[in-house]
Design an enzyme around this catalytic site. Structure first.
Site, PDB file in Angstrom:
ATOM      1  CG  ASP A 137      -2.064   0.588   0.890  1.00 29.79           C
ATOM      2  OD1 ASP A 137      -3.139   0.805   1.647  1.00 29.79           O
ATOM      3  OD2 ASP A 137      -2.157   1.219  -0.288  1.00 29.79           O
ATOM      4  CE  LYS A 139      -3.090   4.897   0.187  1.00 32.54           C
ATOM      5  NZ  LYS A 139      -4.245   4.464  -0.216  1.00 32.54           N
ATOM      6  CG  ASN A 142      -0.512   4.278   3.322  1.00 29.32           C
ATOM      7  OD1 ASN A 142      -1.329   4.973   4.132  1.00 29.32           O
ATOM      8  ND2 ASN A 142      -0.847   3.245   2.795  1.00 29.32           N
ATOM      9  CG  ASP A 155      -2.070   3.103   7.487  1.00 30.52           C
ATOM     10  OD1 ASP A 155      -2.803   4.184   7.109  1.00 30.52           O
ATOM     11  OD2 ASP A 155      -2.272   1.936   8.198  1.00 30.52           O
ATOM     12  CB  THR A 173      -6.799   6.216  -4.598  1.00 28.59           C
ATOM     13  OG1 THR A 173      -6.194   6.069  -5.900  1.00 28.59           O
ATOM     14  CG2 THR A 173      -5.749   5.616  -3.487  1.00 28.59           C
TER      15      THR A 173
HETATM   16  C1  LIG Z   1       3.656   1.303  12.033  1.00 30.49           C
HETATM   17  O1  LIG Z   1       2.450   2.022  12.130  1.00 30.49           O
HETATM   18  C2  LIG Z   1       1.235   1.257  11.823  1.00 30.49           C
HETATM   19  C3  LIG Z   1       1.069   0.271  12.224  1.00 30.49           C
HETATM   20  C4  LIG Z   1      -0.083  -0.408  12.250  1.00 30.49           C
HETATM   21  C5  LIG Z   1      -1.303   0.641  12.070  1.00 30.49           C
HETATM   22  C6  LIG Z   1      -2.678   0.159  12.018  1.00 30.49           C
HETATM   23  O2  LIG Z   1      -3.592   0.814  12.021  1.00 30.49           O
HETATM   24  N1  LIG Z   1      -3.128  -1.131  11.608  1.00 30.49           N
HETATM   25  C7  LIG Z   1      -4.216  -1.830  11.696  1.00 30.49           C
HETATM   26  C8  LIG Z   1      -5.153  -1.216  12.344  1.00 30.49           C
HETATM   27  C9  LIG Z   1      -6.665  -1.758  12.153  1.00 30.49           C
HETATM   28  C10 LIG Z   1      -6.763  -2.937  11.390  1.00 30.49           C
HETATM   29  C11 LIG Z   1      -5.815  -3.657  10.955  1.00 30.49           C
HETATM   30  C12 LIG Z   1      -4.525  -3.123  10.875  1.00 30.49           C
HETATM   31  C13 LIG Z   1      -0.981   1.800  11.487  1.00 30.49           C
HETATM   32  C14 LIG Z   1       0.279   2.106  11.489  1.00 30.49           C
HETATM   33  N2  LIG Z   1       0.474   3.726  11.233  1.00 30.49           N
HETATM   34  C15 LIG Z   1      -0.040   4.543  11.259  1.00 30.49           C
HETATM   35  O3  LIG Z   1      -1.524   4.665  11.310  1.00 30.49           O
HETATM   36  C16 LIG Z   1       0.450   5.969  10.552  1.00 30.49           C
HETATM   37  C17 LIG Z   1      -0.287   7.293  11.431  1.00 30.49           C
HETATM   38  S1  LIG Z   1      -0.394   7.036  13.051  1.00 30.49           S
HETATM   39  C18 LIG Z   1       1.310   7.711  13.612  1.00 30.49           C
HETATM   40  C19 LIG Z   1       1.795   8.807  13.488  1.00 30.49           C
HETATM   41  C20 LIG Z   1       3.118   9.144  13.640  1.00 30.49           C
HETATM   42  N3  LIG Z   1       3.721  10.230  13.492  1.00 30.49           N
HETATM   43  C21 LIG Z   1       3.084  11.459  13.024  1.00 30.49           C
HETATM   44  N4  LIG Z   1       3.006  12.610  12.715  1.00 30.49           N
HETATM   45  C22 LIG Z   1       2.032  13.195  12.389  1.00 30.49           C
HETATM   46  C23 LIG Z   1       1.088  12.646  12.361  1.00 30.49           C
HETATM   47  C24 LIG Z   1       1.464  11.192  12.932  1.00 30.49           C
HETATM   48  C25 LIG Z   1       0.872   9.958  13.015  1.00 30.49           C
END
Ligand SMILES: COc1ccc(C(=O)Nc2ccccc2)cc1NC(=O)CCSCc1cnc2[nH]ccc2c1
Length: 272
Positions: A137, A139, A142, A155, A173
């Site tokens: 994924d 893009k 992410n 992400d 997308t």
């Molecule tokens: C290793 O990373 C991740 C690992 C797992 C998941 C996740 O949600 N997994 C999932 C959830 C549910 C169902 C299935 C799988 C998400 C992330 N990463 C993020 O979500 C990035 C933005 S959050 C962090 C962050 C940092 N630093 C920033 N600086 C400004 C904003 C910001 C935002």
């Protein structure tokens, strides 16, 4: 410094700061671990949403995969914990935020910056592929930017070891979808990340994705590899894009070859 890894994290260990955004399945907050003062991002997932989204196994697998990943260009997952209703992911905080916001603000990146970002993506993908993880994924949305301007892919909500059915592509997308995933072949390799890297290179240099169009049109253009590179793009950059956006996955330039490509060598201090 990094948070010491006590076996048992809990919410009381963190001072919660400003909201950083709303992800697919929950909110993310700036957080500081009280004892060490370590700043991180705390992602809160609601268990009932994970159950209804049938992704609780995915989260568990993802936490398993990611807690073993450590690379400067991959956002760290330091740990996790849960309470009655929620699962908490302790994530690295990227000090310069979301890359796509920088891209939209600057419209397009100068070639030296795009080349350095792509070189960092190659380093991250080499690391992931060595561990037989494909990101799937890639893009701008992410990708985050660290305090020193380095990029961090994140992400991995959908990164898996083996292919599995993805609902997300149907509502997310299509721009980054490789042709082999369009015809729902179901089997694909890490080469899908190379196609996405081609789309990313194009978007960094042109400010929009190569196959951007109405949804049905985008699908057709991807399947035909129908895109044009604007004249302001250098011939070296165009050459790399053309070697990545190849319909046959087996014929795409490899990560190691990208590192030796003239466009990358020209803009990246060799061997850094
Ligand atoms: C290793 O990373 C991740 C690992 C797992 C998941 C996740 O949600 N997994 C999932 C959830 C549910 C169902 C299935 C799988 C998400 C992330 N990463 C993020 O979500 C990035 C933005 S959050 C962090 C962050 C940092 N630093 C920033 N600086 C400004 C904003 C910001 C935002």
């Amino acid at each position: 410094s990094q948070p010491s890894s006590p076996k048992q994290w809990h919410l009381g260990m963190f001072e919660i700061g400003k909201p950083l955004g709303k992800g697919k399945f929950g909110h993310v907050y700036l957080a500081k671990e009280r004892v060490t003062g370590f700043v991180c991002a705390l992602k809160v997932l609601h268990k009932d949403e994970l159950v209804s989204g049938k992704v609780e196994k995915l989260v568990r697998r993802e936490i398993e995969i990611q807690s073993h990943l450590a690379h400067p260009n991959i956002l760290r997952l330091f740990g996790h914990f849960h309470d009655q209703k929620r699962v908490f992911l302790i994530l690295e905080f990227a000090g310069k935020g979301e890359l796509y916001k920088h891209l939209r603000r600057e419209q397009r990146f100068p070639e030296w910056k795009a080349a350095q970002y792509i070189a960092q993506m190659v380093a991250a993908l080499k690391y992931l592929h060595k561990k037989h993880v494909m990101h799937r994924d890639i893009k701008p949305e992410n990708i985050l930017v660290g305090i020193h301007g380095e990029i961090k892919i994140s992400d991995f909500g959908w990164s898996v070891h083996a292919p599995n059915n993805r609902r997300k592509t149907m509502c997310g997308t299509l721009d980054y979808l490789p042709p082999e995933m369009l015809n729902g072949a179901g089997h694909y390799s890490e080469k899908i990340d190379l196609w996405s890297l081609g789309v990313l290179t194009y978007e960094f240099l042109c400010g929009e994705a190569p196959f951007e169009d109405a949804q049905a049109m985008t699908q057709r253009r991807i399947a035909r590899g129908d895109y044009k590179v604007p004249h302001y793009v250098s011939s070296e950059a165009k050459d790399l894009i053309q070697r990545l956006l190849v319909l046959d996955p087996e014929k795409r330039i490899s990560l190691v070859e990208i590192e030796q490509h003239p466009w990358i060598l020209k803009h990246c201090k060799a061997g850094t």
